[in-house]
Design a protein around this motif. Structure first.
Motif, mmCIF file in Angstrom:
data_model
loop_
_atom_site.group_PDB
_atom_site.id
_atom_site.type_symbol
_atom_site.label_atom_id
_atom_site.label_comp_id
_atom_site.label_asym_id
_atom_site.label_seq_id
_atom_site.Cartn_x
_atom_site.Cartn_y
_atom_site.Cartn_z
ATOM 1 N N ASN A 9 1.246 -1.153 -0.206
ATOM 2 C CA ASN A 9 -0.281 0.074 0.064
ATOM 3 C C ASN A 9 1.077 0.982 -0.323
ATOM 4 O OD1 ASN A 9 -2.562 -0.994 0.069
ATOM 5 N ND2 ASN A 9 -2.092 -1.606 2.589
ATOM 6 N N ILE A 10 0.385 2.430 -1.205
ATOM 7 C CA ILE A 10 1.002 3.844 -1.010
ATOM 8 C C ILE A 10 0.459 4.652 -0.990
ATOM 9 C CG2 ILE A 10 1.146 3.168 -3.501
ATOM 10 C CD1 ILE A 10 4.284 4.759 -3.281
ATOM 11 N N VAL A 11 0.885 5.504 -0.427
ATOM 12 C CA VAL A 11 0.348 7.468 0.171
ATOM 13 C C VAL A 11 0.673 8.513 -0.703
ATOM 14 C CG1 VAL A 11 -1.478 6.421 1.431
ATOM 15 C CG2 VAL A 11 0.525 7.137 2.088
ATOM 16 N N GLY A 12 -0.320 9.425 -2.042
ATOM 17 C CA GLY A 12 0.168 10.402 -1.793
ATOM 18 C C GLY A 12 -0.345 11.629 -1.906
ATOM 19 N N CYS A 63 1.583 10.728 7.749
ATOM 20 C CA CYS A 63 2.150 11.209 8.909
ATOM 21 C C CYS A 63 1.806 9.895 10.054
ATOM 22 C CB CYS A 63 2.689 11.940 10.119
ATOM 23 S SG CYS A 63 4.052 12.485 8.853
ATOM 24 N N GLN A 64 0.184 10.400 10.005
ATOM 25 C CA GLN A 64 -0.251 9.142 11.224
ATOM 26 C C GLN A 64 -0.499 8.126 10.629
ATOM 27 O OE1 GLN A 64 -1.776 10.281 13.849
ATOM 28 N NE2 GLN A 64 -2.111 8.140 14.485
ATOM 29 N N ASP A 77 -0.082 4.243 11.858
ATOM 30 C CA ASP A 77 -1.270 2.924 12.374
ATOM 31 C C ASP A 77 -1.418 2.155 11.348
ATOM 32 O OD1 ASP A 77 -2.681 4.585 14.151
ATOM 33 O OD2 ASP A 77 -3.866 5.876 12.857
ATOM 34 N N GLY A 78 -0.157 1.711 10.655
ATOM 35 C CA GLY A 78 -0.612 0.205 9.212
ATOM 36 C C GLY A 78 -1.090 0.553 8.191
ATOM 37 N N GLU A 79 -1.574 1.431 8.476
ATOM 38 C CA GLU A 79 -2.881 1.693 6.960
ATOM 39 C C GLU A 79 -1.885 2.056 5.546
ATOM 40 O OE1 GLU A 79 -5.194 5.356 7.827
ATOM 41 O OE2 GLU A 79 -5.949 4.648 9.328
ATOM 42 N N THR A 80 -0.254 2.032 6.099
ATOM 43 C CA THR A 80 -0.003 2.346 4.073
ATOM 44 C C THR A 80 0.859 1.910 4.508
ATOM 45 O OG1 THR A 80 0.423 3.330 2.716
ATOM 46 C CG2 THR A 80 0.915 4.898 4.202
ATOM 47 N N ARG A 122 7.155 1.681 5.941
ATOM 48 C CA ARG A 122 7.761 1.541 7.968
ATOM 49 C C ARG A 122 8.918 0.782 7.761
ATOM 50 N NH1 ARG A 122 3.624 -1.235 9.635
ATOM 51 N NH2 ARG A 122 2.505 -1.628 7.282
ATOM 52 N N ASP A 123 8.975 0.904 9.229
ATOM 53 C CA ASP A 123 10.393 0.240 9.510
ATOM 54 C C ASP A 123 9.724 -1.412 9.548
ATOM 55 O OD1 ASP A 123 11.619 1.899 10.318
ATOM 56 O OD2 ASP A 123 11.633 2.094 12.383
ATOM 57 N N GLU A 124 8.635 -1.825 9.595
ATOM 58 C CA GLU A 124 7.784 -3.743 9.577
ATOM 59 C C GLU A 124 8.262 -3.273 8.813
ATOM 60 O OE1 GLU A 124 4.450 -6.472 10.974
ATOM 61 O OE2 GLU A 124 4.240 -3.596 10.915
ATOM 62 N N VAL A 125 7.947 -2.873 7.764
ATOM 63 C CA VAL A 125 7.872 -3.589 6.413
ATOM 64 C C VAL A 125 9.741 -3.605 5.579
ATOM 65 C CG1 VAL A 125 7.447 -2.551 3.910
ATOM 66 C CG2 VAL A 125 5.545 -2.023 5.307
ATOM 67 N N LEU A 126 10.516 -1.882 5.966
ATOM 68 C CA LEU A 126 11.174 -3.254 6.101
ATOM 69 C C LEU A 126 12.739 -4.054 6.304
ATOM 70 C CD1 LEU A 126 12.844 1.235 5.779
ATOM 71 C CD2 LEU A 126 12.711 0.213 3.869
ATOM 72 N N SER A 127 12.138 -4.393 7.814
ATOM 73 C CA SER A 127 12.310 -5.146 8.197
ATOM 74 C C SER A 127 12.404 -6.787 7.618
ATOM 75 C CB SER A 127 12.388 -5.519 9.567
ATOM 76 O OG SER A 127 10.589 -6.212 10.013
#
Length: 283
Positions: free
Chosen positions: A5-8, A46-47, A51-54, A192-197
């Motif tokens: 998921n990506i936002v902009g 940022c939010q 929140d892991g929404e993106t 997000r750090d979780e996605v990077l890991s």
């Protein structure tokens, strides 16, 4: 197929992402890149990262740095747009304010706290030599909210990207008093750090694809017409915007991150700074 998921923001800067998605460039690498427009801007994004929404956000540099310092578990993985963002300083068309000095001590409309419109009000105040501790704000969520409060006079001015607001100026709804460019690259790619890991190789593929598109973006035949049609902008304005906009395929430098944090600290927007490695990573 890995879903990401990506936002902009729904602005012309992000057309390379849409072209790559429409061409199936991410799909060809086994990535289902799900784009969502966020008209509320950086504060909302940022939010969403928190929140892991993106998984990814194409986001204003200063807003993200501020939020990472405040605990957002994300990192900058690359600069997306290297050139500054030109923030138009707008008032309502019937406003009595005619120049920047008239806005001293007046109320700024902002999309939300922590947004670019909020942080750049401090940068602008500093540029003008104002006492930025006296800044006053009204949260309006988006451009439509800003139109409402500037027209009604419940807020006095609104800072938003020059070319995005140009049609509103042309219609006589806003009047632009001046521009305030960011003193650093305007958009970065945050993950997000979780996605990077868990999925660093996927993020690496995402960057490889978008970098191909941004490197050649200005050379696409009739790209000015495409942008004009998609974003309802006059072609002469799009051509001017293209001439001053530079995309990037590199990461943000340590000195730039230091400069941003130093400026935010000077304006009392952050209380402490983080090491480069806590804000930026390479994939």
């Amino acid at each position: 197929m890995k879903k990401i998921n990506i936002v902009g923001v729904p602005e012309h800067f992000n057309l390379p992402w849409h072209l790559a998605i429409e061409d199936g460039a991410f799909h060809d690498r086994g990535i289902d890149l799900n784009w969502t427009d966020i008209p509320e801007g950086t504060g909302r994004m940022c939010q969403m990262l928190r929140d892991g929404e993106t998984d990814i956000a194409i986001i204003l540099t200063e807003g993200l740095v501020k939020d990472i310092v405040a605990g957002n578990p994300s990192k900058i993985v690359q600069v997306f747009v290297q050139s500054p963002l030109y923030w138009g300083v707008h008032v309502g068309s019937s406003s009595a304010y005619r120049n920047m000095e008239d806005l001293k001590g007046k109320k700024a409309a902002i999309s939300r706290f922590g947004s670019g419109s909020h942080l750049m009000a401090y940068i602008n105040a500093d540029n003008q030599g104002w006492d930025y501790s006296d800044l006053k704000f009204e949260v309006v969520n988006n451009i439509d909210g800003a139109i409402e409060v500037l027209t009604e006079g419940t807020a006095d001015y609104f800072m938003w990207e020059h070319f995005t607001t140009k049609p509103i100026v042309d219609k006589g709804i806003f009047r632009r008093i001046d521009d305030c460019p960011t003193p650093w690259p305007c958009f970065v790619i945050a993950v997000r750090d979780e996605v990077l890991s868990k999925n660093s190789s996927v993020i690496k593929h995402v960057l490889e694809v978008i970098n191909i598109y941004t490197a050649d973006f200005k050379d696409i035949p009739s790209i000015d017409r495409m942008l004009s049609n998609r974003y309802e902008q006059k072609i002469v304005d799009i051509q001017e915007w293209l001439s001053i906009t530079r995309w990037s395929q590199e990461n943000i430098t340590p000195i730039t991150v230091k400069n941003i944090q130093d400026q935010l600290a000077k304006l009392n927007i952050i209380e402490s700074s983080l090491p480069y490695s806590k804000i930026v990573t390479n994939v």
